[in-house]
Enzyme design. Structure first.
Site, PDB file in Angstrom:
ATOM      1  N   ASN A  86       0.823  -1.205   0.000  1.00  0.00           N
ATOM      2  CA  ASN A  86       0.000   0.000   0.000  1.00  0.00           C
ATOM      3  C   ASN A  86       0.866   1.267   0.000  1.00  0.00           C
ATOM      4  O   ASN A  86       0.496   2.287  -0.585  1.00  0.00           O
ATOM      5  CB  ASN A  86      -0.950  -0.002   1.193  1.00  0.00           C
ATOM      6  CG  ASN A  86      -2.091  -0.991   1.015  1.00  0.00           C
ATOM      7  OD1 ASN A  86      -2.515  -1.249  -0.123  1.00  0.00           O
ATOM      8  ND2 ASN A  86      -2.575  -1.565   2.108  1.00  0.00           N
ATOM      9  N   GLU A  87       2.001   1.190   0.711  1.00  0.00           N
ATOM     10  CA  GLU A  87       2.959   2.289   0.634  1.00  0.00           C
ATOM     11  C   GLU A  87       3.379   2.504  -0.813  1.00  0.00           C
ATOM     12  O   GLU A  87       3.452   3.644  -1.303  1.00  0.00           O
ATOM     13  CB  GLU A  87       4.214   1.975   1.465  1.00  0.00           C
ATOM     14  CG  GLU A  87       4.133   2.288   2.935  1.00  0.00           C
ATOM     15  CD  GLU A  87       5.454   2.045   3.647  1.00  0.00           C
ATOM     16  OE1 GLU A  87       5.483   2.232   4.877  1.00  0.00           O
ATOM     17  OE2 GLU A  87       6.456   1.666   2.988  1.00  0.00           O
ATOM     18  N   LEU A  88       3.645   1.413  -1.503  1.00  0.00           N
ATOM     19  CA  LEU A  88       4.106   1.488  -2.891  1.00  0.00           C
ATOM     20  C   LEU A  88       3.033   2.138  -3.781  1.00  0.00           C
ATOM     21  O   LEU A  88       3.364   2.922  -4.674  1.00  0.00           O
ATOM     22  CB  LEU A  88       4.460   0.090  -3.397  1.00  0.00           C
ATOM     23  CG  LEU A  88       5.247   0.026  -4.701  1.00  0.00           C
ATOM     24  CD1 LEU A  88       6.626   0.637  -4.524  1.00  0.00           C
ATOM     25  CD2 LEU A  88       5.381  -1.417  -5.185  1.00  0.00           C
TER      26      LEU A  88
END
Length: 1127
Positions: A86-88
């Site tokens: 999700n960071e990506l």
């Protein structure tokens, strides 16, 4: 995609956001990477191990969106975390929306596996996608493919991780267009200053922070500030460096006005804002400035302007500036920082001796170290400069390119101030702006440097100089410093103070202080002193004779401080005194009278000592001080040590404030006056070695007495009543201890000769005793077991008790850390009374072996068994003592077995790598020991000193000189090491021992004649024996990036010159030969704790610090290669 212009104009909170799987890299790669970013002042988002969940934390989302660059560390478990994926997604979104830059790093992972989600990475990814929606999986796959297609860093393609980390950090700097200026990269020690300032600046914080840089003139504050400004400016929206030049230029149209003027303040603010916004015509009014810069992230440096109005006008409130702004205030005045609530203060200290020498050499020779024939001269000049950077640079530039003879001629003149140095330091003095503070400065420079603070306050108590406030101001302005109650002034500042006094008049007798030998001799001989003279200080070691006119002090009736002293009381230098018999006057206003080796039998009859605070006349010819009773209410200290003709002490009944009375070695003194009973504030009484002293008045109970020394008072027949609260007592070589002695608070007791250490005595001692010394008693045969009641005893010394056979068994003095049983010549058993001993002296005892139980002394650092003529063997268990630093077995003439290794593999585990450089063994005059075998069997780092006249054949390269050349040797590893041996001949020495340093330096040369020199490898040794000594030690030269650059690429360094040298200037020592054995020939070298694979010097941090040097050297090699190809 957003344009680069919109990206660059965005006000970023962070430079870098790292995305990673903590399981794989947090404590390894990531920690090193973040440390390098911090070192380069790159602000990174730190998650501080935020608790992870399925959804993206708002704090993380904010961190991503407000970072200029995202660094994605793909590792094996990265795809196992929905959080990471999700960071990506957020990173890819920011990349598309406003041009966030992305740098992928593939950590032990094939980039194609990330790009295509195959291999182990793909399997882990598929497992994570279970129970996820198809849309979510597709978006993750697209994000992985998108980022993995960006050109990044694959760790497998790099030789070492440290180099890759440094390259990434430099790449980040380049992408942000904040490559640091090279203007300051060659300044010695600047990186250390920047690193320390970095932690104070705390750049990752959004607060507006003010930081102070504080230190004396000439120490490099402005240089540090400019280096920071150069490196940091591009990380702020605006930056301004405000110094005297800026102020004077801004105020040109207002010459003669001051900053209190309203229009002046507005004009200064207008000039400041013009710099901030890079505009010439800015119109402002009252209160406009804080509104205009409120949203501006600014870097402001205010350099050396202790002007409150400047700070008020430009940076009165931190809330004036935008988030993340930094204001750096550079000053010599610590009070100025405190007054403005600046709590984050960096104190700039003097550089170490090594750094100071390097600074000087950079200035004088344009390199880091001096030529061999200038080594001693360079060290002397650096010493004259007092390690002050300004002095080092000025003197270096003045001596650059000058021949050695001129240097030698110049040395005496270097005692004075160079014009530039003096001018710079004078600004600090003038900045005091207070006549009283200036006067205190001159007093310290001319009279009180190195004196106790408490003494100075007493001596200046009636001077109306506001001493407490003045001393604090001088400390705050870095003009003096206080250490351990002693006041210290830098030598160059001291010279400044003396120079200021010299300018007061062309006639020395018209100045307030006399400090120069020639001037003092002239004034005293020709009676030219006046009432203006307040103090005289003369080191009598500087002259062979001194003429004093009979009336020389009559004209100086305001004289307060007379110091005629020697620092070398132990040396019997003859000074011819010319003091007429009619000399009968000393000023009655004297508060300090120090007159070492005073040549007369009595002080002048007309001298009235009522104002004396300190009387110090060591090694005088005095037989008495004066007649009669004088009011001595101000006298605090009387020191007559070594006055061997002194027969009587004056009546001291009116010296009611006397605190210290030192009369040691006054060997003609027979009694103390009964008036000492009135010395109710006396806390230190030293009567040691008054060997004719017979009586001390009875009934005297000095309630304040804390320290009493009666050692060597061998004729003493009666004791004074020793106060029960005394903490330190030395009654060695005196009569027996009184039977009614009760010492409840005694901390240290020294006994010897006739006193017996029996149980009755033990009951008199306080259990709080920490040190007990007992020596020179031939009738003493055993230590009572009741000694175990001294449960706080730390130091026990039982020396030269030649009939002592054994110590009690079955006790353990847990607190005992030091035990000295030296010269107890009948002691046969190894002591076993404490397992916590760190210092053990058993020299000249009858002990026959170091037993297996030695391993119980796990904290042992020093073992001395010198002269143990019965010692036969040393247990190999001694090798298990991981804290051992030195062991001396010299003159153990019967010693035949000393196995030091045990199992080398076991010792590798037991002993820390950084311990070996300090372990020193002495086997001088152990003639029955197989020394060659001892050397050969050493499989780990030691320093040995042995008896010998030539280098053993064990060393494959030997010479009778001091250097060895290795013409055909491959230097291709990250280190160069060998075992070295030198032959040192000691002709003679008058002291108990002689110490010496051996330095080793290697020069690595290639086939074209290019070379580089290693740093020096130092070794420190001590010997007490004459004759030839073999000194054996292992040398390691780890190559940081600075050196490994030379070893790769086009050139091969296949020639090494090794130089050994004695660095001590001691004619009694001669280096008569040397030898080496290369590391590959030393047994089990690869298993040593100091082997290169775990050598502390070969580490990532040291490699990271050399990047700029490495780049520069690569360019140099390329230029050299082009020249060769064009020939």
């Amino acid at each position: 995609m957003a344009s680069s212009s919109s990206s660059s104009s965005r006000n970023w909170s962070y430079h870098v956001f790292p995305s990673f799987s903590g399981e794989d890299v947090r404590n390894t790669f990531l920690s090193h990477f973040l440390k390098e970013l911090d070192r380069k002042l790159i602000i990174s988002f730190k998650d501080n191990e935020i608790e992870r969940s399925q959804s993206l934390d708002p704090e993380l989302k904010h961190g991503i969106r407000n970072s200029r660059i995202a660094v994605v560390v793909f590792s094996k478990t990265y795809a196992s975390s929905s959080w990471c994926l999700n960071e990506l997604l957020e990173i890819v979104k920011c990349k598309k929306e406003f041009g966030q830059l992305v740098i992928p790093i593939f950590y032990n992972l094939d980039p194609s596996h990330v790009r295509k989600q195959t291999g182990d990475f793909g399997k882990i990814f598929e497992k994570t996608c279970r129970n996820k929606t198809v849309d979510e999986k597709i978006r993750w796959k697209e994000a992985l493919t998108d980022v993995a297609n960006i050109l990044g860093y694959h760790i497998v393609t790099w030789d070492n991780e440290a180099s890759m980390i440094e390259e990434i950090a430099n790449d980040i700097l380049g992408k942000m267009n904040i490559s640091p200026s090279n203007d300051f990269e060659d300044l010695v020690g600047i990186e250390d200053h920047i690193t320390k300032m970095s932690s104070l600046l705390h750049l990752e914080s959004e607060e507006v922070r003010m930081v102070g840089i504080w230190g004396p003139s000439g120490i490099g504050k402005t240089t540090i500030a400019r280096a920071l400004f150069s490196r940091l400016s591009c990380q702020f929206q605006s930056s301004v460096f405000i110094d005297k030049v800026f102020i004077s230029k801004s105020m040109e149209v207002y010459s003669g006005a001051n900053l209190v003027d309203y229009n002046m303040k507005l004009h200064l603010q207008r000039a400041f804002l013009a710099e901030i916004f890079d505009k010439k015509d800015i119109k402002i009014h009252v209160g406009a400035m804080e509104k205009m810069v409120k949203h501006r992230k600014a870097l402001i440096v205010i350099d050396d302007l202790d002007d409150q109005d400047v700070l008020d006008a430009l940076a009165d409130q931190t809330q004036w500036f935008g988030s993340g702004s930094r204001i750096i205030v550079v000053t010599e005045n610590k009070h100025f920082l405190r007054a403005n609530r600046i709590d984050h203060i960096y104190k700039v200290c003097l550089p170490s001796n090594a750094l100071a020498l390097e600074m000087f050499c950079r200035s004088a020779f344009k390199k880091n170290s001096p030529p061999d024939d200038f080594l001693e001269l360079s060290s002397e000049v650096a010493l004259r400069a007092g390690n002050l950077p300004l002095g080092l640079n000025v003197l270096g530039s003045n001596l650059r390119g000058i021949n050695k003879g001129y240097w030698i001629d110049m040395l005496p003149r270097l005692q004075g101030l160079d014009g530039k140095i003096g001018k710079t330091l004078r600004v600090s003095y003038d900045g005091l702006n207070n006549r009283k503070d200036e006067a205190i400065f001159r007093h310290i420079a001319c009279i009180f440097n190195g004196e106790k603070v408490s003494d100075i306050k007493l001596l200046l108590a009636n001077s109306n100089l506001d001493v407490n406030i003045g001393l604090k101001n001088l400390v705050d302005r870095s003009l003096i410093c206080e250490r351990f109650n002693t006041l210290e002034m830098h030598s160059l500042l001291q010279e400044l103070g003396k120079e200021i006094v010299r300018t007061q008049s062309n006639q020395p007798g018209e100045r307030e202080f006399l400090v120069d030998l020639k001037d003092i001799c002239d004034v005293l001989e020709h009676n030219t002193g006046t009432k203006k003279v307040l103090g005289i200080t003369l080191d009598i070691d500087e002259t062979d004779e001194l003429h004093i006119h009979e009336s020389s002090f009559k004209g100086m009736h305001n004289l307060l401080f007379l110091k005629i002293y020697t620092k070398k009381l132990d040396q019997k230098k003859k000074v011819r005194w010319h003091l007429p018999e009619r000399f009968d006057y000393l000023p009655s206003r004297l508060r300090l009278l120090r007159f070492d080796r005073y040549p007369s039998k009595c002080l002048p009859s007309n001298f009235h000592p009522e104002n004396l605070v300190k009387l110090q006349m060591q090694q005088s010819k005095l037989e008495k001080l004066w007649d009669g009773v004088h009011s001595l209410a101000g006298l605090r200290n009387m020191d007559l040590r070594g006055s061997r003709n002194l027969k009587e002490i004056p009546d001291l009944s009116m010296a009611t404030n006397l605190e210290t009375l030192k009369l040691s070695s006054c060997s003609s003194l027979v009694e103390l006056p009964s008036s000492i009973q009135y010395l109710n504030k006396l806390n230190d009484l030293d009567m040691s070695y008054c060997d004719h002293l017979e009586t001390i008045p009875s009934g005297v109970n000095l309630k304040s007495l804390d320290r009493l020394n009666l050692s060597g008072c061998s004729r003493l027949k009666s004791f004074l009543d020793i106060p029960t609260n005394i903490s330190w007592l030395d009654i060695g070589q005196t009569a027996d201890i009184p039977s009614n002695l009760r010492l409840q608070n005694l901390d240290e007791l020294i006994l010897c000769e006739r006193v017996q250490l029996r149980t009755p005595l033990m009951t008199m001692l306080s259990p709080t005793l920490t040190r007990l010394t007992f020596s020179n008693n031939p009738s003493f045969v055993e230590v009572p077991s009741s000694i175990q009641n001294l449960y706080q005893l730390e130091h026990l010394e039982i020396m030269n008790c030649r009939n002592l056979v054994t110590l009690p068994t079955g006790i353990n003095l847990d607190s005992l850390i030091s035990l000295d049983l030296s010269h107890c010549s009948q002691l046969k058993t190894f002591p076993d009374i404490s397992t916590n001993i760190s210092d053990l002296n058993l020299s000249y005892t009858a002990i026959e072996e170091v037993p297996l139980s030695i391993e119980k002394l796990s904290l042992l650092c020093y073992l001395d068994m010198n002269g143990c003529s019965n010692l036969l063997c040393v247990s190999p268990n001694i090798s298990k003592l991981k804290h051992l630093e030195r062991a001396d077995f010299s003159d153990c003439v019967e010693l035949t077995e000393a196995s030091w290794n045990g199992s080398s593999s076991e010792m590798v585990k037991l002993l820390p790598a950084d311990n070996f450089s300090t372990v020193k063994l002495n086997f001088i005059n152990c003639f029955k020991l197989d020394l060659t075998a001892l050397i050969q069997n050493q499989t780990f780092f030691m320093q040995l000193i042995l008896t010998g006249e030539e280098v053993p054949s064990y060393f494959t390269h030997r010479t009778s000189g001091d250097s060895i050349s290795l013409p055909h040797i491959s230097v291709c590893q990250s280190f160069f090491s060998f075992r070295g041996c030198t032959v040192i001949d000691v002709d003679s020495f008058s002291t108990i021992s002689v110490s010496f340093d051996i330095e080793v330096c290697c020069r690595f040369i290639d086939r074209f004649g290019n070379h580089f020199d290693s740093t020096d490898f130092p070794g420190y040794f001590i010997t007490t024996k004459l004759g030839g000594h073999l000194v054996v030690f292992d040398c390691y030269f780890p190559f940081n990036e600075e050196f490994t650059t030379f070893l790769d690429g086009q050139f091969n360094y296949d020639h090494v010159d090794i130089q050994f040298r004695l660095t001590n200037d001691n004619s009694q020592l001669k280096l008569k030969g040397c030898g080496i054995l290369l590391s590959e020939d030393v047994p089990s070298l690869d298993n040593r704790p100091c082997s290169p694979n775990i050598l502390p010097g070969v580490c990532e941090d040291s490699a990271l610090e050399r990047r700029s040097f490495r780049t520069k050297m690569r360019m140099m090699r390329m230029r050299l290669l082009k020249k060769l190809l064009n020939r």
